[in-house]
Scaffold this active site. Sequence first.
Site, short mmCIF file in Angstrom:
data_model
loop_
_atom_site.label_atom_id
_atom_site.label_comp_id
_atom_site.label_asym_id
_atom_site.label_seq_id
_atom_site.Cartn_x
_atom_site.Cartn_y
_atom_site.Cartn_z
N ASP A 72 0.87 -1.19 -0.04
CA ASP A 72 -0.28 -0.04 0.06
C ASP A 72 0.79 1.20 -0.13
O ASP A 72 1.47 1.73 1.04
CB ASP A 72 -0.91 -0.06 1.20
CG ASP A 72 -1.99 0.98 1.44
OD1 ASP A 72 -1.89 1.80 0.08
OD2 ASP A 72 -2.68 1.25 2.19
N ASP A 274 -1.54 5.38 -6.27
CA ASP A 274 -2.06 4.42 -5.31
C ASP A 274 -1.97 2.98 -5.64
O ASP A 274 -2.60 2.53 -6.80
CB ASP A 274 -3.53 4.89 -4.73
CG ASP A 274 -3.83 4.25 -3.60
OD1 ASP A 274 -3.26 3.20 -3.28
OD2 ASP A 274 -4.92 4.79 -3.08
#
Length: 390
Positions: A72, A274
């Site tokens: 992440d 992201d």
Amino acid sequence: MLSVSVNASMPPKLPPKSPTDKSKLKVASTDPVSEFHPGTPKKKKNKSSQLSIDPAATDDGGSAGEQTMVLDTASVFPWLQCAPCPVPPCHPQADTLYDPALSSTSGTFSCNSSACRQLGPFANGCANNQCQYRVRYPDGSTTMGTYVSDVMTLTPTRVISKFQFGCSHFAQGRSINTLTVGTMGLGSGSESLVSQGKGSYGNAFSYCIPPTASTTGFFLLGVPPASSSRYVVTPMVKGKLNPALYVVRLQAITVAGQQLSVPPTIFAAGSVMDSRAPITRLPPTAYQALRSAFRSRMTMYRAAPPKEHLDTCYDFTGVSSIRLPKIALVFDRNAAVELDPSGILFDGCLAFTSTSDDRDTGIIGNVQQRTIEVVYDVGGGAMAFRRAAC
């Protein structure tokens, strides 16, 4: 040393040459995941007194200690579920539960330790003089437990000693991936894997998200050992939302070779790169132009009802081959990145949506990143892209 640039007069700064380690990257429910090995096994209590070949994250049966974690880039705090972790409040996992009691190198932090005092927004008090943490994600999902350290094995020859992470005894919420043991934060923060490993690997990493769950990509710490001519490069910019986020700026979007009629000022707020969010979010003005251009080139296919926030969907029943228009994202310094066909549709729908307002920061999701190596040169403030990398 990798030196990548699209502007010979202003090459991006890159970290010094450092060892790199590549691990396999998989996909679980749209999240890119990789395997890590925490801990050093204690000696088995038997006559031979030999070390177990398995890492500490094992049960008494000696199961493999590989821990599959979500990568992440939009969070900085690494954590994984640890024994004891009853279900609920934890979730079932395929990998064997990590047990720090089975590791000879595991350790906790006292409440007055510098590591505990520096947790900032992740601090959650003390329990039995052991530092506690809590991570709360934007959608309310939460994980909490004890802040610990242990040896983190990346490859058989590369380790990060005293790697600090959350030992979770509670993990619930929509953004908690129940197919994995936890999340490896890669954001620009002192707690992240990138920051903790930069002494050995340089302040850089890259990955390539595979197009399907049955194919393999890679995750690499350090500077990629590849020719600079194979990359296009754009600078990172400071985002308004969070300094831990990696933000780049779009200049334009092309569909079937034609640039959309969208002024560059529409992208002024930048876009967060992201690795975890699946869908790209564009300013409404840009999204509407993209949607219109895409629909005009897809009239040969049957339209289908919208699926949640995806409003441009198709029924491909009986269609053996789908012809999609080429879409390219053009970043600052004219860094044009053509999307792989697997990065255009998601569940039969155009894999883009809009933010609430043109002034909002956008998101470049992981669907659009499929098959593209994305290099985060954190130390040099640049991001590089290489197509057809996995």
